[in-house]
Design a protein around this motif. Sequence first.
Motif, PDB file in Angstrom:
ATOM      1  N   ALA A   1      58.569  45.483  69.471  1.00  0.00           N
ATOM      2  CA  ALA A   1      57.194  45.014  69.244  1.00  0.00           C
ATOM      3  C   ALA A   1      56.365  46.141  68.628  1.00  0.00           C
ATOM      4  CB  ALA A   1      56.562  44.562  70.555  1.00  0.00           C
ATOM      5  N   GLY A   2      55.430  45.775  67.775  1.00  0.00           N
ATOM      6  CA  GLY A   2      54.485  46.735  67.216  1.00  0.00           C
ATOM      7  C   GLY A   2      53.271  46.830  68.114  1.00  0.00           C
ATOM      8  N   VAL A   3      52.784  48.057  68.337  1.00  0.00           N
ATOM      9  CA  VAL A   3      51.633  48.249  69.215  1.00  0.00           C
ATOM     10  C   VAL A   3      50.622  49.201  68.581  1.00  0.00           C
ATOM     11  CG1 VAL A   3      52.917  47.829  71.339  1.00  0.00           C
ATOM     12  CG2 VAL A   3      52.730  50.149  70.465  1.00  0.00           C
ATOM     13  N   ARG A   4      49.383  49.156  69.088  1.00  0.00           N
ATOM     14  CA  ARG A   4      48.340  50.121  68.747  1.00  0.00           C
ATOM     15  C   ARG A   4      47.912  50.790  70.044  1.00  0.00           C
ATOM     16  NH1 ARG A   4      44.324  46.922  67.100  1.00  0.00           N
ATOM     17  NH2 ARG A   4      43.233  47.123  69.054  1.00  0.00           N
ATOM     18  N   THR A   5      47.882  52.107  70.049  1.00  0.00           N
ATOM     19  CA  THR A   5      47.476  52.823  71.252  1.00  0.00           C
ATOM     20  C   THR A   5      45.955  52.921  71.307  1.00  0.00           C
ATOM     21  OG1 THR A   5      47.505  55.012  70.219  1.00  0.00           O
ATOM     22  CG2 THR A   5      49.579  54.210  71.168  1.00  0.00           C
ATOM     23  N   ILE A   6      45.429  53.379  72.445  1.00  0.00           N
ATOM     24  CA  ILE A   6      43.979  53.517  72.574  1.00  0.00           C
ATOM     25  C   ILE A   6      43.450  54.613  71.653  1.00  0.00           C
ATOM     26  CG2 ILE A   6      43.802  52.559  74.898  1.00  0.00           C
ATOM     27  CD1 ILE A   6      43.751  55.407  75.970  1.00  0.00           C
TER      28      ILE A   6
ATOM     29  N   GLY B   1      44.473  54.810  68.563  1.00  0.00           N
ATOM     30  CA  GLY B   1      44.498  54.258  67.219  1.00  0.00           C
ATOM     31  C   GLY B   1      45.807  54.475  66.486  1.00  0.00           C
ATOM     32  N   MET B   2      46.850  54.923  67.175  1.00  0.00           N
ATOM     33  CA  MET B   2      48.142  55.159  66.541  1.00  0.00           C
ATOM     34  C   MET B   2      48.981  53.879  66.607  1.00  0.00           C
ATOM     35  SD  MET B   2      50.983  58.135  67.213  1.00  0.00           S
ATOM     36  CE  MET B   2      50.710  58.073  68.926  1.00  0.00           C
ATOM     37  N   TYR B   3      49.643  53.564  65.504  1.00  0.00           N
ATOM     38  CA  TYR B   3      50.521  52.398  65.436  1.00  0.00           C
ATOM     39  C   TYR B   3      51.959  52.863  65.599  1.00  0.00           C
ATOM     40  CZ  TYR B   3      46.490  49.895  63.703  1.00  0.00           C
ATOM     41  OH  TYR B   3      45.257  49.318  63.592  1.00  0.00           O
ATOM     42  N   ALA B   4      52.744  52.104  66.363  1.00  0.00           N
ATOM     43  CA  ALA B   4      54.133  52.481  66.619  1.00  0.00           C
ATOM     44  C   ALA B   4      54.936  51.252  67.012  1.00  0.00           C
ATOM     45  CB  ALA B   4      54.188  53.523  67.735  1.00  0.00           C
ATOM     46  N   LEU B   5      56.256  51.431  67.003  1.00  0.00           N
ATOM     47  CA  LEU B   5      57.180  50.403  67.472  1.00  0.00           C
ATOM     48  C   LEU B   5      57.659  50.757  68.864  1.00  0.00           C
ATOM     49  CD1 LEU B   5      59.482  49.658  64.409  1.00  0.00           C
ATOM     50  CD2 LEU B   5      57.887  48.113  65.507  1.00  0.00           C
ATOM     51  N   VAL B   6      57.786  49.776  69.736  1.00  0.00           N
ATOM     52  CA  VAL B   6      58.272  50.002  71.091  1.00  0.00           C
ATOM     53  C   VAL B   6      59.792  50.152  71.027  1.00  0.00           C
ATOM     54  CG1 VAL B   6      58.465  49.025  73.407  1.00  0.00           C
ATOM     55  CG2 VAL B   6      56.374  48.684  72.076  1.00  0.00           C
ATOM     56  N   LYS B   7      60.293  51.279  71.551  1.00  0.00           N
ATOM     57  CA  LYS B   7      61.739  51.502  71.620  1.00  0.00           C
ATOM     58  C   LYS B   7      62.294  51.057  72.958  1.00  0.00           C
ATOM     59  CE  LYS B   7      63.532  53.097  67.981  1.00  0.00           C
ATOM     60  NZ  LYS B   7      64.340  52.178  67.212  1.00  0.00           N
ATOM     61  N   SER B   8      61.607  51.416  74.041  1.00  0.00           N
ATOM     62  CA  SER B   8      62.032  50.967  75.366  1.00  0.00           C
ATOM     63  C   SER B   8      60.834  50.952  76.295  1.00  0.00           C
ATOM     64  CB  SER B   8      63.139  51.859  75.931  1.00  0.00           C
ATOM     65  OG  SER B   8      62.628  53.134  76.236  1.00  0.00           O
ATOM     66  N   VAL B   9      60.943  50.132  77.337  1.00  0.00           N
ATOM     67  CA  VAL B   9      59.869  49.990  78.318  1.00  0.00           C
ATOM     68  C   VAL B   9      60.434  50.419  79.667  1.00  0.00           C
ATOM     69  CG1 VAL B   9      58.259  48.401  79.407  1.00  0.00           C
ATOM     70  CG2 VAL B   9      58.892  48.071  77.017  1.00  0.00           C
ATOM     71  N   ASN B  10      59.794  51.404  80.285  1.00  0.00           N
ATOM     72  CA  ASN B  10      60.188  51.876  81.608  1.00  0.00           C
ATOM     73  C   ASN B  10      59.185  51.364  82.638  1.00  0.00           C
ATOM     74  OD1 ASN B  10      62.278  53.370  80.322  1.00  0.00           O
ATOM     75  ND2 ASN B  10      60.791  54.984  79.870  1.00  0.00           N
TER      76      ASN B  10
ATOM     77  N   GLU C   1      56.751  52.988  84.367  1.00  0.00           N
ATOM     78  CA  GLU C   1      55.382  53.479  84.162  1.00  0.00           C
ATOM     79  C   GLU C   1      55.091  53.869  82.724  1.00  0.00           C
ATOM     80  OE1 GLU C   1      52.848  53.796  86.434  1.00  0.00           O
ATOM     81  OE2 GLU C   1      54.126  52.701  87.826  1.00  0.00           O
ATOM     82  N   THR C   2      56.125  54.082  81.918  1.00  0.00           N
ATOM     83  CA  THR C   2      55.929  54.590  80.559  1.00  0.00           C
ATOM     84  C   THR C   2      56.557  53.667  79.526  1.00  0.00           C
ATOM     85  OG1 THR C   2      57.956  55.903  80.617  1.00  0.00           O
ATOM     86  CG2 THR C   2      55.913  56.996  81.346  1.00  0.00           C
ATOM     87  N   VAL C   3      56.211  53.946  78.282  1.00  0.00           N
ATOM     88  CA  VAL C   3      56.755  53.220  77.139  1.00  0.00           C
ATOM     89  C   VAL C   3      57.183  54.269  76.119  1.00  0.00           C
ATOM     90  CG1 VAL C   3      56.209  51.561  75.319  1.00  0.00           C
ATOM     91  CG2 VAL C   3      55.134  51.342  77.526  1.00  0.00           C
TER      92      VAL C   3
ATOM     93  N   VAL D   1      60.425  59.760  68.579  1.00  0.00           N
ATOM     94  CA  VAL D   1      60.095  58.919  69.729  1.00  0.00           C
ATOM     95  C   VAL D   1      59.217  59.723  70.682  1.00  0.00           C
ATOM     96  CG1 VAL D   1      61.024  57.609  71.667  1.00  0.00           C
ATOM     97  CG2 VAL D   1      62.232  57.634  69.489  1.00  0.00           C
ATOM     98  N   VAL D   2      58.108  59.132  71.123  1.00  0.00           N
ATOM     99  CA  VAL D   2      57.195  59.775  72.063  1.00  0.00           C
ATOM    100  C   VAL D   2      57.012  58.866  73.275  1.00  0.00           C
ATOM    101  CG1 VAL D   2      55.958  61.136  70.337  1.00  0.00           C
ATOM    102  CG2 VAL D   2      55.195  58.849  70.840  1.00  0.00           C
ATOM    103  N   HIS D   3      56.607  59.457  74.381  1.00  0.00           N
ATOM    104  CA  HIS D   3      56.406  58.716  75.624  1.00  0.00           C
ATOM    105  C   HIS D   3      54.912  58.550  75.875  1.00  0.00           C
ATOM    106  CE1 HIS D   3      60.606  59.009  77.006  1.00  0.00           C
ATOM    107  NE2 HIS D   3      60.601  60.126  76.280  1.00  0.00           N
ATOM    108  N   PHE D   4      54.511  57.332  76.205  1.00  0.00           N
ATOM    109  CA  PHE D   4      53.126  57.028  76.545  1.00  0.00           C
ATOM    110  C   PHE D   4      53.121  56.265  77.865  1.00  0.00           C
ATOM    111  CE2 PHE D   4      52.406  57.829  72.103  1.00  0.00           C
ATOM    112  CZ  PHE D   4      51.077  58.210  72.009  1.00  0.00           C
TER     113      PHE D   4
END
Length: 131
Positions: A39-44, A46-55, A57-59, A68-71
Amino acid sequence: MSNLIILLVPLLLLFMMFRSNKKRQDQAKEMRSALEPGAGVRTIGGMYALVKSVNEETVELEVAPGTVVHFTKGAIAAVLEREEYDAIINGRPIEDEPTESVDEADEKPLSLDKKDESDIDGTDDEAPKSK
């Protein structure tokens, strides 16, 4: 009677404020639970990224190919539709938007003829005609 109105108005306002906050929190929780890889997402931020995995507490988000970065899940502001994400990242128009047609006049390259060149430098290259 007037004392009762004075007490009820602030209580009603507090109830409405808590209710609207609860609705917003429920919507955010529902949106974050719908996160899935790809899925494509926008962070708070303003960065756009693709979701690689969902944990839990983190994404993990792919912000560039191979990066790949962790948010935290709370940092996700919006989950975007595939077409919307593609239009933002790759500059492709969304299909339901009308595309502008290009006229044939717009396709011809621009050129300067002799008259236009004299207007640009302020001199007249042609000799004045005498009678």
